[in-house]
Design an enzyme around this catalytic site. Structure first.
Site, mmCIF file in Angstrom:
data_model
loop_
_atom_site.group_PDB
_atom_site.id
_atom_site.type_symbol
_atom_site.label_atom_id
_atom_site.label_comp_id
_atom_site.label_asym_id
_atom_site.label_seq_id
_atom_site.Cartn_x
_atom_site.Cartn_y
_atom_site.Cartn_z
ATOM 1 N N TYR A 187 -6.316 -25.509 4.335
ATOM 2 C CA TYR A 187 -5.918 -25.090 5.694
ATOM 3 C C TYR A 187 -4.959 -26.092 6.320
ATOM 4 C CZ TYR A 187 -8.513 -20.883 5.460
ATOM 5 O OH TYR A 187 -8.894 -19.633 5.068
ATOM 6 N N GLN A 233 -3.275 -8.922 11.558
ATOM 7 C CA GLN A 233 -4.225 -9.554 10.632
ATOM 8 C C GLN A 233 -3.796 -10.997 10.389
ATOM 9 O OE1 GLN A 233 -5.193 -6.504 7.261
ATOM 10 N NE2 GLN A 233 -3.130 -6.070 7.998
ATOM 11 N N ASN A 234 -2.645 -11.359 10.933
ATOM 12 C CA ASN A 234 -2.092 -12.689 10.672
ATOM 13 C C ASN A 234 -2.719 -13.738 11.579
ATOM 14 O OD1 ASN A 234 -0.457 -11.352 8.896
ATOM 15 N ND2 ASN A 234 1.307 -11.279 10.271
ATOM 16 N N HIS A 249 -8.142 -11.403 12.486
ATOM 17 C CA HIS A 249 -8.648 -12.379 11.503
ATOM 18 C C HIS A 249 -8.582 -13.805 12.022
ATOM 19 C CE1 HIS A 249 -7.889 -9.314 8.046
ATOM 20 N NE2 HIS A 249 -8.985 -9.057 8.732
ATOM 21 N N THR A 270 1.905 -4.794 5.575
ATOM 22 C CA THR A 270 0.539 -5.009 5.113
ATOM 23 C C THR A 270 0.257 -4.125 3.904
ATOM 24 O OG1 THR A 270 -1.820 -5.030 5.715
ATOM 25 C CG2 THR A 270 -0.492 -3.318 6.723
ATOM 26 N N SER A 271 -0.554 -4.705 2.976
ATOM 27 C CA SER A 271 -0.914 -3.922 1.783
ATOM 28 C C SER A 271 -2.006 -2.916 2.141
ATOM 29 C CB SER A 271 -1.401 -4.874 0.684
ATOM 30 O OG SER A 271 -2.482 -5.661 1.202
ATOM 31 N N ALA A 325 11.135 -6.177 6.959
ATOM 32 C CA ALA A 325 10.799 -5.906 8.369
ATOM 33 C C ALA A 325 11.848 -6.477 9.317
ATOM 34 C CB ALA A 325 9.428 -6.505 8.675
HETATM 35 C C1 BV8 Z 1 -16.320 -7.948 6.301
HETATM 36 C C2 BV8 Z 1 -8.643 -15.060 5.925
HETATM 37 C C3 BV8 Z 1 -18.613 -7.501 6.369
HETATM 38 C C4 BV8 Z 1 -8.349 -16.223 5.181
HETATM 39 C C5 BV8 Z 1 -8.665 -12.882 5.087
HETATM 40 C C6 BV8 Z 1 -14.578 -3.631 -1.595
HETATM 41 C C7 BV8 Z 1 -13.853 -2.597 -1.061
HETATM 42 C C8 BV8 Z 1 -13.455 -2.619 0.272
HETATM 43 C C9 BV8 Z 1 -13.791 -3.701 1.093
HETATM 44 C C10 BV8 Z 1 -14.500 -4.719 0.545
HETATM 45 C C11 BV8 Z 1 -14.897 -4.711 -0.799
HETATM 46 N N1 BV8 Z 1 -15.550 -5.856 -1.031
HETATM 47 C C12 BV8 Z 1 -15.595 -6.602 0.102
HETATM 48 C C13 BV8 Z 1 -14.976 -5.905 1.072
HETATM 49 C C14 BV8 Z 1 -14.797 -6.322 2.462
HETATM 50 C C15 BV8 Z 1 -13.639 -7.309 2.553
HETATM 51 C C16 BV8 Z 1 -12.356 -6.690 2.035
HETATM 52 O O1 BV8 Z 1 -11.756 -5.873 2.693
HETATM 53 N N2 BV8 Z 1 -11.974 -7.110 0.812
HETATM 54 C C17 BV8 Z 1 -10.792 -6.515 0.197
HETATM 55 C C18 BV8 Z 1 -9.824 -7.654 -0.217
HETATM 56 C C19 BV8 Z 1 -11.235 -5.716 -1.022
HETATM 57 N N3 BV8 Z 1 -13.499 -7.576 3.971
HETATM 58 C C20 BV8 Z 1 -14.177 -8.597 4.512
HETATM 59 O O2 BV8 Z 1 -14.849 -9.381 3.878
HETATM 60 C C21 BV8 Z 1 -14.084 -8.692 6.024
HETATM 61 N N4 BV8 Z 1 -15.385 -8.845 6.555
HETATM 62 O O3 BV8 Z 1 -16.149 -6.921 5.702
HETATM 63 O O4 BV8 Z 1 -17.540 -8.338 6.760
HETATM 64 C C22 BV8 Z 1 -19.700 -7.677 7.326
HETATM 65 C C23 BV8 Z 1 -20.215 -6.558 7.949
HETATM 66 C C24 BV8 Z 1 -21.266 -6.712 8.813
HETATM 67 C C25 BV8 Z 1 -21.783 -7.976 9.054
HETATM 68 C C26 BV8 Z 1 -21.244 -9.103 8.438
HETATM 69 C C27 BV8 Z 1 -20.184 -8.971 7.574
HETATM 70 C C28 BV8 Z 1 -13.257 -9.905 6.410
HETATM 71 C C29 BV8 Z 1 -11.836 -9.687 6.012
HETATM 72 C C30 BV8 Z 1 -10.980 -10.855 6.479
HETATM 73 C C31 BV8 Z 1 -10.739 -11.699 5.298
HETATM 74 N N5 BV8 Z 1 -9.822 -12.758 5.652
HETATM 75 N N6 BV8 Z 1 -8.005 -13.977 5.223
HETATM 76 C C32 BV8 Z 1 -6.987 -16.707 5.483
HETATM 77 O O5 BV8 Z 1 -6.112 -15.916 5.913
HETATM 78 O O6 BV8 Z 1 -6.816 -17.907 5.309
HETATM 79 S S1 BV8 Z 1 -7.971 -11.625 4.194
HETATM 80 C C33 BV8 Z 1 -6.261 -11.752 4.090
HETATM 81 O O7 BV8 Z 1 -5.831 -10.389 3.845
HETATM 82 C C34 BV8 Z 1 -5.510 -12.175 5.335
HETATM 83 O O8 BV8 Z 1 -6.342 -12.308 6.466
HETATM 84 C C35 BV8 Z 1 -4.559 -11.026 5.588
HETATM 85 O O9 BV8 Z 1 -4.342 -10.906 6.921
HETATM 86 C C36 BV8 Z 1 -5.336 -9.887 5.055
HETATM 87 C C37 BV8 Z 1 -4.541 -8.630 4.775
HETATM 88 O O10 BV8 Z 1 -3.506 -8.959 3.881
HETATM 89 P P1 BV8 Z 1 -2.014 -8.498 4.284
HETATM 90 O O11 BV8 Z 1 -1.711 -9.035 5.631
HETATM 91 O O12 BV8 Z 1 -1.887 -7.040 4.084
HETATM 92 O O13 BV8 Z 1 -1.137 -9.312 3.246
HETATM 93 P P2 BV8 Z 1 -0.788 -8.893 1.746
HETATM 94 O O14 BV8 Z 1 -0.204 -10.098 1.088
HETATM 95 O O15 BV8 Z 1 -1.975 -8.209 1.137
HETATM 96 O O16 BV8 Z 1 0.352 -7.784 1.909
HETATM 97 C C38 BV8 Z 1 1.620 -8.173 2.424
HETATM 98 C C39 BV8 Z 1 2.459 -6.908 2.463
HETATM 99 O O17 BV8 Z 1 3.721 -7.219 3.045
HETATM 100 C C40 BV8 Z 1 2.734 -6.324 1.079
HETATM 101 O O18 BV8 Z 1 2.512 -4.924 1.133
HETATM 102 C C41 BV8 Z 1 4.216 -6.634 0.848
HETATM 103 O O19 BV8 Z 1 4.841 -5.598 0.116
HETATM 104 C C42 BV8 Z 1 4.746 -6.645 2.261
HETATM 105 N N7 BV8 Z 1 5.942 -7.468 2.491
HETATM 106 C C43 BV8 Z 1 6.264 -8.654 1.913
HETATM 107 N N8 BV8 Z 1 7.430 -9.105 2.455
HETATM 108 C C44 BV8 Z 1 7.821 -8.216 3.392
HETATM 109 C C45 BV8 Z 1 6.889 -7.157 3.424
HETATM 110 N N9 BV8 Z 1 7.007 -6.094 4.251
HETATM 111 C C46 BV8 Z 1 8.079 -6.081 5.081
HETATM 112 N N10 BV8 Z 1 9.022 -7.054 5.122
HETATM 113 C C47 BV8 Z 1 8.927 -8.130 4.294
HETATM 114 N N11 BV8 Z 1 9.884 -9.087 4.337
#
Ligand code: BV8
Ligand code: ZN
Length: 250
Positions: free
Chosen positions: A68, A102-103, A120, A188-189, A231
Site C-alpha cells: 500500500y 470502485q477506485n 471500495h 471496469t471489467s 476513456a
Molecule cells: C464481499 C481492494 C461479502 C484492494 C478490491 C465469486 C463470484 C462472484 C463474487 C465473488 C466470488 N467469490 C468472492 C466473491 C465476492 C468478491 C468478488 O466480487 N470477487 C470477484 C473478483 C470474483 N467480492 C468481495 O469480496 C467484496 N466483498 O463480497 O463481501 C460479505 C457479505 C456479507 C458480509 C461480509 C462480507 C469486496 C470487493 C472489494 C474488493 N476490493 N480491491 C485494493 O484495491 O487495493 S477489488 C478490485 O477490483 C479494486 O477494488 C477494483 O476497484 C475492483 C474492480 O476492478 P476494476 O475497477 O473493474 O478494474 P479491472 O482491472 O478489473 O478492469 C479495468 C477495466 O478498465 C478493464 O475492463 C480494462 O479493459 C479497462 N481499461 C483499461 N484502460 C482503459 C480502460 N477503459 C477505458 N479507458 C482506458 N484507458
C-alpha cells in the site's frame, strides 16, 4: 466508433437530467495507475487474496503495508486525466451528476466532482483495527507497520475481499443507480460484486446504459451502447467537451 450509435447516445445525454458515472480502474489508467485485470494488471503479477485480504494483513502486515505504501506513492504522483475532468465538467450540464467509483485514488474529487461515492474506500484514509481511530495521511508510513496510540495496527481504509462495502455509500449509490436517466460504465471489467450490482439496478430501472472501455467486458451485454476506446478520448467527445475534431477542450 459506430457514428449512428454515438449520435444516439449523445441525443440521449442531451435530453437527460440525471446521469451516473460508474467507474473502475480503467478511468485512472491514463493517469498512470495500473489496472487490476487488464493486460498489465496488478493481479497478473500479485495475488489479490495475499494482498487485499484482512487475515493475510494480520499474518503479514509488513508485506501488505509495503504494497500500500507503493500504491500511495503512485496515487500521490498521479493527477486527474481528461476522463475525470470530463466527468467533473458534466456537472455544469446536468441537474444531477453522481459518480460511483470502485477506485481508491481520489482522482474524481481532485478533478472537481462533487457527489462521489467510493464503494471500495480511499487509499488516503487509514484506521486503527483495535479502536477505529482514523489516521488520514498523517501516519508515518516510514514505519514498517504504523501503530495507533492505543497500540493497535493501523490499516488502509480500503475494502478487501470478503469485507462489507460501506453501507451508506452503497445505499446512496443504489438510489442514484435506480433513479438516473443515463448510466455510464467507465473502465471496469464489471467482475467485482456487490459493486457491479449497480449496473443491474440501473438496467432494471430503465436507464440508458453506455459503456466506455478499451475492450468488451462481462457486462457489455447490458449496455445499450458500448464505445471502445480510451476513456480520456471517448468521454470528452461523448459529453461534447471537445470540438468534433476530437481536439480536447478540457
Ligand atoms: C464481499 C481492494 C461479502 C484492494 C478490491 C465469486 C463470484 C462472484 C463474487 C465473488 C466470488 N467469490 C468472492 C466473491 C465476492 C468478491 C468478488 O466480487 N470477487 C470477484 C473478483 C470474483 N467480492 C468481495 O469480496 C467484496 N466483498 O463480497 O463481501 C460479505 C457479505 C456479507 C458480509 C461480509 C462480507 C469486496 C470487493 C472489494 C474488493 N476490493 N480491491 C485494493 O484495491 O487495493 S477489488 C478490485 O477490483 C479494486 O477494488 C477494483 O476497484 C475492483 C474492480 O476492478 P476494476 O475497477 O473493474 O478494474 P479491472 O482491472 O478489473 O478492469 C479495468 C477495466 O478498465 C478493464 O475492463 C480494462 O479493459 C479497462 N481499461 C483499461 N484502460 C482503459 C480502460 N477503459 C477505458 N479507458 C482506458 N484507458
Ligand atoms: Zn487504536
Amino acid at each position: 466508433m459506430n457514428d449512428e450509435k454515438f449520435q444516439e447516445a449523445k441525443e440521449k445525454i442531451n435530453n437527460a437530467s440525471s446521469i451516473v458515472f460508474f467507474t473502475g480502474a480503467g478511468v485512472s489508467a491514463e493517469s498512470g495507475i495500473a489496472t487490476f485485470r487488464g493486460v498489465d494488471g496488478i493481479w497478473t503479477k500479485l495475488k489479490p487474496e495475499e494482498l487485499a485480504n484482512f487475515d493475510n494483513f494480520l499474518k503479514n502486515p509488513e508485506m501488505v503495508w509495503a504494497w500500500y505504501k507503493y500504491r500511495k506513492e503512485v496515487v500521490n504522483e498521479s493527477k486527474p486525466n481528461p476522463a475525470h475532468l470530463a466527468i467533473a465538467e458534466a456537472q455544469k450540464r446536468f441537474t444531477e451528476v453522481t459518480v460511483i467509483t470502485q477506485n481508491i485514488d481520489n482522482l474524481h474529487r481532485r478533478a472537481g466532482s462533487k457527489t462521489v461515492y467510493e464503494l471500495h474506500g480511499n487509499i488516503q484514509r487509514n484506521y486503527c483495527v483495535k479502536c477505529g481511530t482514523f489516521y488520514n495521511n498523517d501516519i508515518d508510513i516510514e514505519d514498517k507497520v504504523p501503530k495507533c496510540k492505543c497500540g493497535g495496527l493501523i490499516r488502509p481504509d480500503i475494502v478487501w475481499f470478503g469485507e462489507m462495502l460501506p453501507e451508506s455509500e452503497f445505499e446512496l449509490s443504489e438510489i442514484a443507480s435506480r433513479n438516473c436517466d443515463i448510466f455510464v460504465i467507465v473502465g471496469t471489467s464489471g467482475v467485482v460484486y456487490p459493486a457491479a450490482n449497480m449496473i443491474f439496478y440501473a438496467k432494471e430501472s430503465g436507464a440508458y446504459i453506455i459503456e466506455v472501455n478499451i475492450e468488451r467486458t462481462e457486462v457489455s451485454y447490458l449496455a445499450n451502447a458500448s464505445f471502445f476506446g480510451k476513456a480520456g478520448t471517448v468521454l470528452p467527445r461523448l459529453l461534447e467537451l471537445d470540438d468534433n475534431s476530437g481536439q480536447n477542450l478540457l
